[in-house]
Write a protein that holds these residues in place. Structure first.
Motif, PDB file in Angstrom:
ATOM      1  N   GLY A 143     -51.356  13.179 -19.592  1.00  0.00           N
ATOM      2  CA  GLY A 143     -50.502  14.179 -19.173  1.00  0.00           C
ATOM      3  C   GLY A 143     -49.315  14.877 -19.365  1.00  0.00           C
ATOM      4  O   GLY A 143     -48.774  16.090 -19.425  1.00  0.00           O
ATOM      5  N   GLU A 144     -48.262  14.211 -19.860  1.00  0.00           N
ATOM      6  CA  GLU A 144     -47.052  14.122 -20.328  1.00  0.00           C
ATOM      7  C   GLU A 144     -47.334  15.185 -21.383  1.00  0.00           C
ATOM      8  O   GLU A 144     -46.558  16.348 -21.700  1.00  0.00           O
ATOM      9  N   SER A 145     -48.360  14.642 -22.660  1.00  0.00           N
ATOM     10  CA  SER A 145     -48.672  16.302 -24.025  1.00  0.00           C
ATOM     11  C   SER A 145     -49.052  16.973 -23.602  1.00  0.00           C
ATOM     12  O   SER A 145     -48.793  18.620 -23.537  1.00  0.00           O
ATOM     13  N   LYS A 146     -49.566  17.544 -22.332  1.00  0.00           N
ATOM     14  CA  LYS A 146     -50.182  18.700 -22.158  1.00  0.00           C
ATOM     15  C   LYS A 146     -48.614  19.461 -21.137  1.00  0.00           C
ATOM     16  O   LYS A 146     -48.945  20.750 -21.648  1.00  0.00           O
ATOM     17  N   TYR A 147     -48.403  18.752 -20.218  1.00  0.00           N
ATOM     18  CA  TYR A 147     -47.024  19.246 -19.675  1.00  0.00           C
ATOM     19  C   TYR A 147     -46.148  19.596 -21.377  1.00  0.00           C
ATOM     20  O   TYR A 147     -45.181  20.835 -20.919  1.00  0.00           O
ATOM     21  N   MET A 148     -45.990  18.375 -21.849  1.00  0.00           N
ATOM     22  CA  MET A 148     -45.700  19.714 -23.590  1.00  0.00           C
ATOM     23  C   MET A 148     -45.252  21.006 -23.915  1.00  0.00           C
ATOM     24  O   MET A 148     -44.490  21.837 -24.064  1.00  0.00           O
ATOM     25  N   ILE A 149     -46.828  20.293 -24.218  1.00  0.00           N
ATOM     26  CA  ILE A 149     -47.609  22.622 -24.660  1.00  0.00           C
ATOM     27  C   ILE A 149     -47.123  23.445 -23.925  1.00  0.00           C
ATOM     28  O   ILE A 149     -46.981  24.183 -24.126  1.00  0.00           O
ATOM     29  N   GLU A 150     -47.466  22.974 -22.192  1.00  0.00           N
ATOM     30  CA  GLU A 150     -46.821  24.082 -21.347  1.00  0.00           C
ATOM     31  C   GLU A 150     -45.125  24.965 -21.596  1.00  0.00           C
ATOM     32  O   GLU A 150     -45.286  25.775 -22.008  1.00  0.00           O
ATOM     33  N   ARG A 151     -44.762  23.878 -21.923  1.00  0.00           N
ATOM     34  CA  ARG A 151     -43.142  24.152 -21.858  1.00  0.00           C
ATOM     35  C   ARG A 151     -43.264  25.318 -23.472  1.00  0.00           C
ATOM     36  O   ARG A 151     -42.586  25.853 -23.598  1.00  0.00           O
ATOM     37  N   VAL A 152     -43.428  24.288 -24.615  1.00  0.00           N
ATOM     38  CA  VAL A 152     -44.174  25.229 -25.575  1.00  0.00           C
ATOM     39  C   VAL A 152     -44.325  27.043 -25.097  1.00  0.00           C
ATOM     40  O   VAL A 152     -44.119  27.746 -25.798  1.00  0.00           O
ATOM     41  N   LEU A 153     -45.419  26.893 -24.388  1.00  0.00           N
ATOM     42  CA  LEU A 153     -45.945  28.343 -24.095  1.00  0.00           C
ATOM     43  C   LEU A 153     -45.123  29.161 -23.826  1.00  0.00           C
ATOM     44  O   LEU A 153     -45.108  30.616 -23.921  1.00  0.00           O
ATOM     45  N   SER A 154     -44.343  28.166 -22.770  1.00  0.00           N
ATOM     46  CA  SER A 154     -43.156  29.196 -22.470  1.00  0.00           C
ATOM     47  C   SER A 154     -42.337  29.850 -22.810  1.00  0.00           C
ATOM     48  O   SER A 154     -41.968  31.057 -23.102  1.00  0.00           O
ATOM     49  N   TRP A 155     -41.965  28.747 -24.429  1.00  0.00           N
ATOM     50  CA  TRP A 155     -41.125  29.520 -24.655  1.00  0.00           C
ATOM     51  C   TRP A 155     -41.929  30.521 -25.870  1.00  0.00           C
ATOM     52  O   TRP A 155     -41.196  31.380 -26.389  1.00  0.00           O
ATOM     53  N   ALA A 156     -42.999  30.692 -26.300  1.00  0.00           N
ATOM     54  CA  ALA A 156     -43.896  31.482 -27.176  1.00  0.00           C
ATOM     55  C   ALA A 156     -43.703  32.816 -26.054  1.00  0.00           C
ATOM     56  O   ALA A 156     -43.265  34.076 -26.975  1.00  0.00           O
ATOM     57  N   ASP A 157     -43.185  33.150 -24.696  1.00  0.00           N
ATOM     58  CA  ASP A 157     -43.466  33.466 -23.811  1.00  0.00           C
ATOM     59  C   ASP A 157     -42.160  34.412 -24.589  1.00  0.00           C
ATOM     60  O   ASP A 157     -41.880  35.718 -24.713  1.00  0.00           O
ATOM     61  N   THR A 158     -40.753  33.780 -24.113  1.00  0.00           N
ATOM     62  CA  THR A 158     -39.875  33.969 -24.014  1.00  0.00           C
ATOM     63  C   THR A 158     -39.280  34.664 -25.250  1.00  0.00           C
ATOM     64  O   THR A 158     -38.304  35.910 -25.164  1.00  0.00           O
ATOM     65  N   ILE A 159     -39.293  34.114 -26.406  1.00  0.00           N
ATOM     66  CA  ILE A 159     -38.879  34.164 -27.700  1.00  0.00           C
ATOM     67  C   ILE A 159     -39.959  35.853 -27.945  1.00  0.00           C
ATOM     68  O   ILE A 159     -38.953  36.267 -29.223  1.00  0.00           O
ATOM     69  N   TYR A 160     -41.220  35.279 -28.309  1.00  0.00           N
ATOM     70  CA  TYR A 160     -42.604  35.886 -29.251  1.00  0.00           C
ATOM     71  C   TYR A 160     -42.888  37.388 -28.308  1.00  0.00           C
ATOM     72  O   TYR A 160     -43.794  37.933 -28.556  1.00  0.00           O
ATOM     73  N   GLY A 161     -43.166  36.945 -26.854  1.00  0.00           N
ATOM     74  CA  GLY A 161     -44.125  37.872 -26.374  1.00  0.00           C
ATOM     75  C   GLY A 161     -45.660  37.909 -26.003  1.00  0.00           C
ATOM     76  O   GLY A 161     -45.764  38.321 -25.621  1.00  0.00           O
TER      77      GLY A 161
END
Length: 328
Positions: A143-161
């Protein structure tokens, strides 16, 4: 539209591939076949047998665009295994997803649908259906690994759209109603196919992990969602992320206990299920049920196979017709 599906030879991924094809889209699959099956990929779909750990090989596939989006299913997914080997799970799931997301950024792909999990909510016991706003407290390294990926996706949106849909789904089950795909894990760990195989005499007595949980009959309660309904949710999520990233809990909103699953298999198959009690497994919460109101409200999604007996019926038909799974 043209979509790349990672893990498209696996259980959920293969059913999403079928849903995309049925909707008239072009699909390409990327899978290392460590747990997936080549036979699960339709013959008219290109399969790249590649491991996402190989970032350069992944990049070569990405160059074969254009892509209208990526749907990411490739991951290790056993809670119990992640408790035994946490660093392997954290490393494998996180780095493969990071490689994929980085490649999406570098190749201008702006849509990602991510196969997340209800294991994000594996901490304190919850008695009510789980909303997207519930505190995230993973009860396992998986479960932790999946949440870590969700956070990466959030930053991919914030920085790269890059827009994403994180689908936190509960217990995928059943099989394609047309018999084109089904569940074939090696080893099998999911309750419904294990219970069916016990009923059919293909395995020893079923082990019921934990009969002393604070539930109505002492066994775990889970929200079972038909894999075809789950695939439909992914297709609808794609339409939601043209402008904004979204997160959805995906389930039927109805919890069934492990003992009720046994009873359902007995009703549908007309056979008795031999079973025996076993100790609890680490990382297993007593109850996980989704509140999918947000998904229904924003996409119009509604499960067509919400009844447990119907889910079991499609799974039983698959296993009767494919006693060796995808092997001939």
């Amino acid at each position: 539209m043209r979509y790349l599906v990672t893990g498209g030879a696996g259980f959920v991924g293969s059913h999403v591939v079928l849903a995309l094809l049925d909707a008239g889209h072009e699909v390409v699959v990327l899978d290392n076949l460590s747990t997936g099956h080549r036979q699960a990929v339709p013959p008219n779909v290109k399969l790249h047998e590649i491991d996402l750990l190989d970032i350069s090989a992944t990049s070569e596939v990405m160059k074969q665009g254009p892509w209208d989006g990526v749907l990411h299913f490739a991951a290790l997914s056993l809670v119990s295994d992640s408790m035994r080997d946490p660093f392997h799970y954290l490393r494998q799931n996180y780095i493969t997803a990071l490689n994929l997301i980085q490649n999406c950024v570098e190749h201008g792909i702006k849509k990602i649908v991510f196969s997340s999990t209800a294991a994000l909510f594996g901490g304190p016991e919850r008695l009510d259906p789980i909303l997207e706003t519930a505190p995230v407290q993973p009860g396992s390294p998986y479960g932790e690994s999946k949440y870590m990926i969700e956070r990466v996706l959030s930053w991919a949106d914030t920085i790269y759209g890059v827009k994403s849909a994180c689908l936190r789904y509960f217990n995928a089950a059943g099989a394609d109603p047309q018999g084109r795909a089904g569940e074939d894990h090696r080893p099998e760990t999911h309750l419904i196919p294990l219970t069916i195989d016990a009923a059919l005499g293909r395995r020893p007595a079923l082990k019921l992990f934990g009969t002393d949980y604070p539930t109505r009959d002492g066994s775990c309660i889970r929200d079972y969602i038909h894999v075809t309904d789950l695939a439909d949710a992914h297709i609808r999520a794609l339409d939601q992320i043209s402008h904004n990233s979204v997160t959805y809990n995906v389930g039927n909103g109805q919890g069934y206990s492990n003992l009720e699953v046994i009873q359902s298999v007995e009703r549908v198959s007309g056979r008795k299920v031999p079973w025996e009690a076993a100790p609890r497994r680490k990382g297993d919460p007593s109850l996980l049920v989704a509140d999918s109101t947000k998904l229904k409200r924003e996409t119009g999604w509604t499960p067509k196979f919400g009844d447990l007996d119907k889910i079991v019926e499609t799974a039983l038909l698959w296993r009767e017709k494919h006693p060796m799974g995808y092997e001939k």
